[in-house]
Scaffold this motif. Structure first.
Motif, mmCIF file in Angstrom:
data_model
loop_
_atom_site.group_PDB
_atom_site.id
_atom_site.type_symbol
_atom_site.label_atom_id
_atom_site.label_comp_id
_atom_site.label_asym_id
_atom_site.label_seq_id
_atom_site.Cartn_x
_atom_site.Cartn_y
_atom_site.Cartn_z
ATOM 1 N N ALA A 193 0.853 -1.200 0.000
ATOM 2 C CA ALA A 193 0.000 0.000 0.000
ATOM 3 C C ALA A 193 0.882 1.241 0.000
ATOM 4 C CB ALA A 193 -0.903 -0.014 1.226
ATOM 5 N N PRO A 194 0.434 2.315 -0.644
ATOM 6 C CA PRO A 194 1.240 3.545 -0.642
ATOM 7 C C PRO A 194 1.297 4.180 0.747
ATOM 8 C CG PRO A 194 -0.872 3.884 -1.757
ATOM 9 C CD PRO A 194 -0.806 2.436 -1.419
ATOM 10 N N ALA A 195 2.261 5.078 0.935
ATOM 11 C CA ALA A 195 2.433 5.746 2.229
ATOM 12 C C ALA A 195 1.122 6.385 2.658
ATOM 13 C CB ALA A 195 3.524 6.811 2.105
ATOM 14 N N GLY A 196 0.788 6.215 3.912
ATOM 15 C CA GLY A 196 -0.435 6.817 4.453
ATOM 16 C C GLY A 196 -1.638 5.902 4.340
ATOM 17 N N ALA A 197 -1.491 4.815 3.582
ATOM 18 C CA ALA A 197 -2.654 3.925 3.407
ATOM 19 C C ALA A 197 -2.356 2.526 3.936
ATOM 20 C CB ALA A 197 -3.026 3.851 1.932
ATOM 21 N N GLY A 227 0.381 -4.110 5.849
ATOM 22 C CA GLY A 227 0.426 -2.935 4.978
ATOM 23 C C GLY A 227 0.322 -3.263 3.503
ATOM 24 N N ARG A 228 -0.369 -4.346 3.189
ATOM 25 C CA ARG A 228 -0.488 -4.718 1.773
ATOM 26 C C ARG A 228 -1.935 -4.613 1.302
ATOM 27 N NH1 ARG A 228 1.658 -10.517 1.583
ATOM 28 N NH2 ARG A 228 0.532 -10.592 3.538
ATOM 29 N N TRP A 229 -2.067 -4.557 -0.004
ATOM 30 C CA TRP A 229 -3.379 -4.625 -0.642
ATOM 31 C C TRP A 229 -3.412 -5.872 -1.512
ATOM 32 C CZ3 TRP A 229 -3.663 0.991 -3.023
ATOM 33 C CH2 TRP A 229 -3.991 1.911 -2.013
ATOM 34 N N LEU A 230 -4.499 -6.580 -1.461
ATOM 35 C CA LEU A 230 -4.713 -7.677 -2.397
ATOM 36 C C LEU A 230 -5.727 -7.153 -3.420
ATOM 37 C CD1 LEU A 230 -4.530 -10.514 -3.486
ATOM 38 C CD2 LEU A 230 -5.944 -11.320 -1.608
ATOM 39 N N VAL A 231 -5.277 -7.076 -4.663
ATOM 40 C CA VAL A 231 -6.152 -6.533 -5.701
ATOM 41 C C VAL A 231 -6.645 -7.679 -6.570
ATOM 42 C CG1 VAL A 231 -6.352 -4.908 -7.606
ATOM 43 C CG2 VAL A 231 -4.837 -4.392 -5.683
ATOM 44 N N THR A 232 -7.944 -7.831 -6.629
ATOM 45 C CA THR A 232 -8.550 -8.880 -7.450
ATOM 46 C C THR A 232 -9.419 -8.222 -8.514
ATOM 47 O OG1 THR A 232 -8.501 -10.607 -5.749
ATOM 48 C CG2 THR A 232 -10.219 -10.794 -7.412
ATOM 49 N N LEU A 233 -9.246 -8.667 -9.754
ATOM 50 C CA LEU A 233 -10.056 -8.163 -10.874
ATOM 51 C C LEU A 233 -10.765 -9.359 -11.504
ATOM 52 C CD1 LEU A 233 -7.239 -5.997 -12.538
ATOM 53 C CD2 LEU A 233 -8.977 -5.209 -10.905
ATOM 54 N N GLY A 234 -11.932 -9.136 -12.053
ATOM 55 C CA GLY A 234 -12.638 -10.262 -12.655
ATOM 56 C C GLY A 234 -13.544 -9.831 -13.784
ATOM 57 N N GLY A 235 -13.794 -10.765 -14.680
ATOM 58 C CA GLY A 235 -14.721 -10.488 -15.768
ATOM 59 C C GLY A 235 -15.459 -11.760 -16.144
ATOM 60 N N THR A 236 -16.730 -11.598 -16.552
ATOM 61 C CA THR A 236 -17.517 -12.763 -16.938
ATOM 62 C C THR A 236 -17.213 -13.144 -18.392
ATOM 63 O OG1 THR A 236 -19.413 -11.440 -17.608
ATOM 64 C CG2 THR A 236 -19.366 -12.149 -15.308
ATOM 65 N N ARG A 237 -17.807 -14.257 -18.822
ATOM 66 C CA ARG A 237 -17.532 -14.812 -20.156
ATOM 67 C C ARG A 237 -17.540 -13.716 -21.234
ATOM 68 N NH1 ARG A 237 -20.703 -18.766 -19.571
ATOM 69 N NH2 ARG A 237 -19.093 -20.211 -18.921
ATOM 70 N N ILE A 259 -10.872 4.170 -10.590
ATOM 71 C CA ILE A 259 -10.291 4.278 -9.241
ATOM 72 C C ILE A 259 -9.330 3.129 -8.903
ATOM 73 C CG2 ILE A 259 -12.299 3.209 -8.097
ATOM 74 C CD1 ILE A 259 -11.573 5.210 -5.745
ATOM 75 N N LEU A 260 -9.676 1.899 -9.312
ATOM 76 C CA LEU A 260 -8.795 0.782 -8.960
ATOM 77 C C LEU A 260 -7.462 0.939 -9.672
ATOM 78 C CD1 LEU A 260 -11.203 -2.310 -8.988
ATOM 79 C CD2 LEU A 260 -10.707 -0.710 -7.140
ATOM 80 N N ALA A 261 -7.510 1.359 -10.947
ATOM 81 C CA ALA A 261 -6.271 1.565 -11.708
ATOM 82 C C ALA A 261 -5.432 2.645 -11.039
ATOM 83 C CB ALA A 261 -6.605 1.958 -13.145
ATOM 84 N N ASP A 262 -6.084 3.707 -10.566
ATOM 85 C CA ASP A 262 -5.341 4.796 -9.913
ATOM 86 C C ASP A 262 -4.720 4.314 -8.598
ATOM 87 O OD1 ASP A 262 -6.054 6.426 -11.985
ATOM 88 O OD2 ASP A 262 -7.666 7.457 -10.913
ATOM 89 N N LEU A 263 -5.452 3.508 -7.856
ATOM 90 C CA LEU A 263 -4.902 2.997 -6.590
ATOM 91 C C LEU A 263 -3.730 2.055 -6.859
ATOM 92 C CD1 LEU A 263 -8.218 2.388 -4.611
ATOM 93 C CD2 LEU A 263 -6.461 4.101 -4.105
ATOM 94 N N ILE A 264 -3.885 1.199 -7.874
ATOM 95 C CA ILE A 264 -2.805 0.266 -8.230
ATOM 96 C C ILE A 264 -1.546 1.063 -8.616
ATOM 97 C CG2 ILE A 264 -2.039 -1.397 -9.978
ATOM 98 C CD1 ILE A 264 -4.950 -2.357 -10.157
ATOM 99 N N ALA A 265 -1.765 2.136 -9.384
ATOM 100 C CA ALA A 265 -0.619 2.925 -9.843
ATOM 101 C C ALA A 265 0.086 3.598 -8.667
ATOM 102 C CB ALA A 265 -1.087 3.960 -10.858
ATOM 103 N N ALA A 266 -0.657 3.837 -7.578
ATOM 104 C CA ALA A 266 -0.048 4.474 -6.407
ATOM 105 C C ALA A 266 0.680 3.459 -5.527
ATOM 106 C CB ALA A 266 -1.135 5.172 -5.599
ATOM 107 N N LEU A 439 -4.531 9.203 -3.692
ATOM 108 C CA LEU A 439 -4.653 9.291 -5.152
ATOM 109 C C LEU A 439 -4.018 10.573 -5.673
ATOM 110 C CD1 LEU A 439 -8.345 8.154 -5.687
ATOM 111 C CD2 LEU A 439 -6.291 6.908 -6.289
ATOM 112 N N ASP A 440 -4.210 11.661 -4.935
ATOM 113 C CA ASP A 440 -3.674 12.939 -5.398
ATOM 114 C C ASP A 440 -2.157 12.921 -5.412
ATOM 115 O OD1 ASP A 440 -6.236 13.706 -5.663
ATOM 116 O OD2 ASP A 440 -6.330 14.890 -3.819
ATOM 117 N N ALA A 441 -1.549 12.259 -4.391
ATOM 118 C CA ALA A 441 -0.090 12.191 -4.326
ATOM 119 C C ALA A 441 0.436 11.498 -5.566
ATOM 120 C CB ALA A 441 0.339 11.428 -3.080
ATOM 121 N N ARG A 442 -0.317 10.510 -5.988
ATOM 122 C CA ARG A 442 0.096 9.756 -7.176
ATOM 123 C C ARG A 442 -0.034 10.634 -8.431
ATOM 124 N NH1 ARG A 442 -3.074 7.919 -11.562
ATOM 125 N NH2 ARG A 442 -1.516 6.922 -12.833
#
Ligand SMILES: Cc1cc2nc3c(=O)[nH]c(=O)nc-3n(C[C@H](O)[C@H](O)[C@H](O)COP(=O)(O)OP(=O)(O)OC[C@H]3O[C@@H](n4cnc5c(N)ncnc54)[C@H](O)[C@@H]3O)c2cc1C
Length: 446
Positions: A193-197, A227-237, A259-266, A439-442
């Protein structure tokens, strides 16, 4: 483990067979491959686990899990807009599945009254059509086989259970099965996770949208231990994600909201991308098998699996263990216990399949005549839940399996649903100033 804990209170000797070996720490293992993906423990299931194993969830939090108030600490983009973060009426426990399993396992096994034989698989049931008297076992290293006699056998071998074949080998009729498969594929990756989160950040969830006629795509940034994030993404058929690291970020960027892309990038990656397929809703109707042999109960994923997007499986497994405890205490037959276990599946099953049948090319029974009205009602309820506290509360109660689905049909909730959202649903993610700063810091760094 929950079933073993229940049995240990009521019988002289409990033996757990597992073909796998347990890690010493909170690691993942072959026998539970889904553990690499986000596992939310809903308050409905967490309370039952605490009832079966007093203090278990406190231990989990002490070991690093987050207890997130729902909806206060959760930013959810529903198919109808962002849910308001009003005061929490329920909660979610978030951590890696490996940590959850370790804490529960240690809590259950400290009693010393349960023998665990790892590296030992069950290969068949012993007995006949009227009574199960044990299991045939095989040592996975040496191939040695043997028999283990028992008064009661619990099948908790998960989604890959062979129990329907074992029952057939005893001479019992085929087990009816229901299947609804939206063809969902999952990819997951751990991030720092980024600093502060690191220690305090909401769960951020973009739900797949079943209303568009296109494949449903979504994901979640789930705070876990250390201090970690587990990011899961999913899509149907037709819209499933790929496992390449660039594909991961691109898939997140292509969701309904960035938002998820922005958080991942941070955040910084802390491991590879893992994929998972085979997420169908599958329900085996053991309660309809006639006759049902005494001495056998099937629980957990062996009884029913759900599209994991709804986060229900572990809670329903806990409900099954609670039903086992009640049934044994009351001296019920396995048949009665199995029927009660089937009832604990009903709500989760209905909630999951009602949405999943709406995705393109979903495998399952055709939609009936009432489906259009039900979908309209469920969309309107989700919409009302984004702003009307009465509906939000009922919605969260049911989604966390804390209250029966029938709660959504009470006059108060129905009236508020029919009145609609009342005011405009938020178009911006409901993040506080400090959270938004992540997000803004990123953005500033770009
Ligand atoms: C991708 C994904 C994400 C999920 N996310 C969530 C979530 O957010 N929230 C939630 O509540 N649920 C979630 N679930 C569901 C959850 O993982 C299951 O409901 C839960 O693990 C069921 O527990 P179980 O004990 O029945 O089976 P499992 O946890 O699968 O355990 C089965 C055990 O049986 C052993 N075994 C198998 N065969 C044999 C044999 N023949 N002999 C001996 N041992 C055997 C295995 O080694 C394993 O230890 C998710 C599932 C998936 C697939």
């Amino acid at each position: 483990m929950l079933a073993a804990a229940v049995l240990a209170d009521q019988v002289d000797e409990v033996v757990v067979l597992d073909r796998d070996r347990y890690p010493d720490g909170p690691g993942t293992r072959r026998g539970v491959p889904q553990a690499r993906h986000a596992h939310l423990l809903m308050s409905g299931g967490a309370r039952v686990i605490d009832d079966l194993l007093p203090g278990a969830t406190d231990r989990l939090v002490a070991a690093g899990a987050h207890r997130l108030g729902h909806p206060a600490d959760v930013a959810v983009l529903t198919s109808q807009g962002w849910l308001r973060r009003q005061p929490a009426t329920q909660y979610l426990l978030t951590c890696s599945r490996g940590l959850l399993d370790k804490v529960v396992r240690e809590r259950v096994l400290t009693s010393g009254r349960i023998e665990v034989r790892t590296g030992t698989e069950a290969t068949a049931l012993l007995g006949d059509t009227t009574r199960v008297t044990g299991a045939a076992v095989r040592d996975v290293d040496t191939g040695d086989t043997g028999e283990l006699r028992a008064d009661i056998v619990i099948d908790a071998t998960g989604r890959g259970t062979r129990v329907q074949h074992w029952l057939a080998a005893l001479g019992l009729p085929a087990v009816a099965e229901e299947l609804v498969d939206a063809g969902l594929g999952y990819v997951s990756r751990v991030f720092r996770a980024p600093a502060g989160a690191e220690s305090d950040f909401p769960l951020v969830l973009v739900s797949p949208d079943p209303t568009t006629g296109r494949p449903g795509q979504g994901g979640a940034v789930v705070p876990i231990e250390d201090g970690r994030w587990l990011v899961t993404l999913g899509g149907t058929r037709g819209g499933t994600p790929q496992t390449g690291p660039e594909d991961f970020a691109a898939f997140a960027r292509g969701l309904r909201h960035p938002i998820l892309a922005d958080l991942i990038a941070a955040a910084s990656p802390d491991g590879p991308v893992h994929g998972f397929r085979g997420t169908a809703n599958r329900r085996r109707r053991f309660e309809l098998v006639e006759p049902w042999p005494n001495g056998l109960v099937v629980l957990g994923d062996a009884l029913a699996t759900f599209n994991p997007v709804y986060g229900q499986g572990m809670s329903v497994a806990a409900f099954g263990a609670a039903v086992l405890r009640a049934g044994l205490r009351d001296g019920r037959t396995s048949r009665v216990i199995q029927a009660a276990a089937a009832r604990t599946v009903d709500d989760a099953w209905t909630l999951a399949i009602a949405q999943d049948l709406r995705y393109p090319d979903a495998v399952g029974p055709p939609l009936d005549k009432g489906a259009r009205l039900r979908h309209w009602m469920s969309d309107r309820m989700t919409h009302a839940a984004t702003t009307r506290p009465t509906v939000t509360e009922a919605f969260v109660d049911v989604m966390t399996l804390a209250k029966p689905a029938a709660t959504l049909g009470t006059p108060r909730v129905l009236l508020a649903t029919l009145l609609g959202p009342g005011r405009r649903t938020a178009t911006r993610p409901p993040l506080g100033e400090r959270e938004r700063a992540v997000l803004d810091a990123r953005s500033a760094a770009r």
